[in-house]
Design a protein around this motif. Sequence first.
Motif, short mmCIF file in Angstrom:
data_model
loop_
_atom_site.label_atom_id
_atom_site.label_comp_id
_atom_site.label_asym_id
_atom_site.label_seq_id
_atom_site.Cartn_x
_atom_site.Cartn_y
_atom_site.Cartn_z
N GLY A 171 0.81 -1.22 0.00
CA GLY A 171 0.00 0.00 0.00
C GLY A 171 0.84 1.26 0.00
O GLY A 171 2.02 1.24 0.31
N GLY A 172 0.21 2.36 -0.34
CA GLY A 172 0.89 3.66 -0.36
C GLY A 172 1.70 3.87 -1.63
O GLY A 172 2.07 2.91 -2.32
N PHE A 173 1.95 5.13 -1.95
CA PHE A 173 2.72 5.47 -3.14
C PHE A 173 4.21 5.28 -2.87
O PHE A 173 4.72 5.64 -1.80
N VAL A 174 4.91 4.73 -3.85
CA VAL A 174 6.33 4.43 -3.71
C VAL A 174 7.08 4.89 -4.96
O VAL A 174 6.47 5.16 -6.00
N ALA A 186 5.57 -3.58 -6.75
CA ALA A 186 4.97 -2.26 -6.94
C ALA A 186 4.19 -2.30 -8.25
O ALA A 186 4.49 -3.08 -9.15
N PHE A 187 3.19 -1.43 -8.33
CA PHE A 187 2.29 -1.47 -9.48
C PHE A 187 2.05 -0.07 -10.03
O PHE A 187 1.83 0.88 -9.27
N ALA A 188 2.08 0.05 -11.34
CA ALA A 188 1.72 1.31 -11.99
C ALA A 188 0.21 1.50 -11.93
O ALA A 188 -0.55 0.52 -11.95
N THR A 189 -0.23 2.74 -11.86
CA THR A 189 -1.67 3.01 -11.87
C THR A 189 -2.11 3.56 -13.22
O THR A 189 -3.20 4.08 -13.35
N GLN A 190 -1.25 3.41 -14.22
CA GLN A 190 -1.58 3.80 -15.59
C GLN A 190 -2.01 5.26 -15.68
O GLN A 190 -3.11 5.59 -16.15
N GLY A 191 -1.15 6.13 -15.19
CA GLY A 191 -1.47 7.56 -15.25
C GLY A 191 -2.66 7.95 -14.40
O GLY A 191 -3.30 8.96 -14.65
N VAL A 311 -4.89 9.43 -0.96
CA VAL A 311 -4.49 8.15 -0.35
C VAL A 311 -5.16 6.98 -1.08
O VAL A 311 -6.39 6.90 -1.13
N PRO A 312 -4.35 6.07 -1.65
CA PRO A 312 -4.95 4.89 -2.29
C PRO A 312 -5.37 3.88 -1.24
O PRO A 312 -4.69 3.66 -0.23
N GLY A 313 -6.51 3.24 -1.48
CA GLY A 313 -7.00 2.21 -0.58
C GLY A 313 -6.49 0.84 -0.98
O GLY A 313 -5.50 0.71 -1.72
N ASN A 328 -5.66 -4.16 -11.99
CA ASN A 328 -5.72 -3.70 -10.61
C ASN A 328 -6.37 -2.32 -10.53
O ASN A 328 -6.15 -1.47 -11.41
N VAL A 329 -7.15 -2.09 -9.50
CA VAL A 329 -7.72 -0.77 -9.22
C VAL A 329 -7.62 -0.48 -7.73
O VAL A 329 -7.54 -1.41 -6.91
N TRP A 330 -7.59 0.79 -7.41
CA TRP A 330 -7.52 1.22 -6.03
C TRP A 330 -8.52 2.36 -5.80
O TRP A 330 -8.54 3.32 -6.59
N PRO A 331 -9.33 2.31 -4.78
CA PRO A 331 -10.14 3.49 -4.44
C PRO A 331 -9.20 4.59 -3.97
O PRO A 331 -8.17 4.32 -3.33
N LEU A 332 -9.51 5.83 -4.31
CA LEU A 332 -8.62 6.94 -3.97
C LEU A 332 -9.38 7.97 -3.14
O LEU A 332 -10.40 8.51 -3.58
N ALA A 333 -8.88 8.23 -1.96
CA ALA A 333 -9.48 9.26 -1.10
C ALA A 333 -8.76 10.58 -1.32
O ALA A 333 -7.52 10.62 -1.36
#
Length: 366
Positions: A171-174, A186-191, A311-313, A328-333
């Motif tokens: 979790g978290g941005f790296v 680690a995973f890219a979020t595709q922009g 913050v990515p969930g 992959n997807v992440w909810p973003l607050a």
Amino acid sequence: MKKLACILALSSAFVSVNAFAWGYDGHRAVGAIADQLIRGTSAGQHVQALLLPGESLEKIATWADCVKGTSCGPQTDEMVAYTTANPQHSEYHYTDVPFQLSHYEDHGVGTADHDIVQTLKQCILVLQGKADKTTNPHNFTPRQALLMLTHLTGDIAQPLHVGEGYVGKSGGFVIPTRKQLDDKEAFATQGGNNLLLDDVKLASNSTQLIPAAPAEDKPAVAPQASAAAAPAAAAAPRPPQTTRAFHSYWDTTVVNYAFRRIGARTPSQFALLVIAGNPVVAPNTGDPVSWPYEWADQTLVVSKLAYADVVPGAMTQQTSKTTGEQYNVWPLAIPDNYPVPSSAEAKGQLIQGGYHLAAVLKAIWP
């Protein structure tokens, strides 16, 4: 990183993604600013020599996105010739530098030999008359170089077209290494296309924070379709959108906010209003072919602001309805007041794009 494939997958699954980076209005605003700034100059004359009758930088600003499909209408022979000769053209529009970094570096994580910085360099060399087989691998003609330069100078000002958010396995941005990406640490979020905002909450907050669109933009009573024109069986209504890709927010939503905050109804009006404000835009230095590096570094500064306090969930997976592939997807607050600072940054970046485009054209044709 196949950002376009991801966009298509997301749009077919559940997220509405606009085909245009910066959106139609954003790109045309960049072109409209440059049109005003080069009017009556040598650069303006050279640009007109490469444009067709009735064209302007504002009007051609979306060409490089229109060639991706039929969202702008049927493909012209010119578009077909370009896409046939450039099968990777959709990858010219971005780079994926970790947003935490301060500089774009050749061959760094997230960069590519045909990414936005390298393609902009190529366009500038072609228009300078300095290109050869090595520096113009896509064989751009001067007109193609102008079409791409106009669009990509807008793209490189879009924070998520330069700064990528990578999420760590825990979790978290790296800031990842290539090995960590290969090893799925680690995973890219595709922009930001795989980072999903709560669109219902966003809409509610923006209603309170952002002025309404000018009254002239609001349609009168919606026209009623005649019985004769109605289809025999109406299509099932689409479910309301509940999420929005972070990339889509920065492409279109925030541009709408920026227009509304200054009372602009059209790209041309936006251009006139911001130019009248005499904005301060830092000048570029040295050979124009090096300027895309400066533009990328400036946008990385804004990318940090775009990702500040978001913050990515927990990671989940979705399945594309068209390809059947999982992604992959992440909810973003995001902070409740996010529309305010982000729309201010978007306004500044649209201005940067327009002024940078005018400046590079004037440097090429002084």
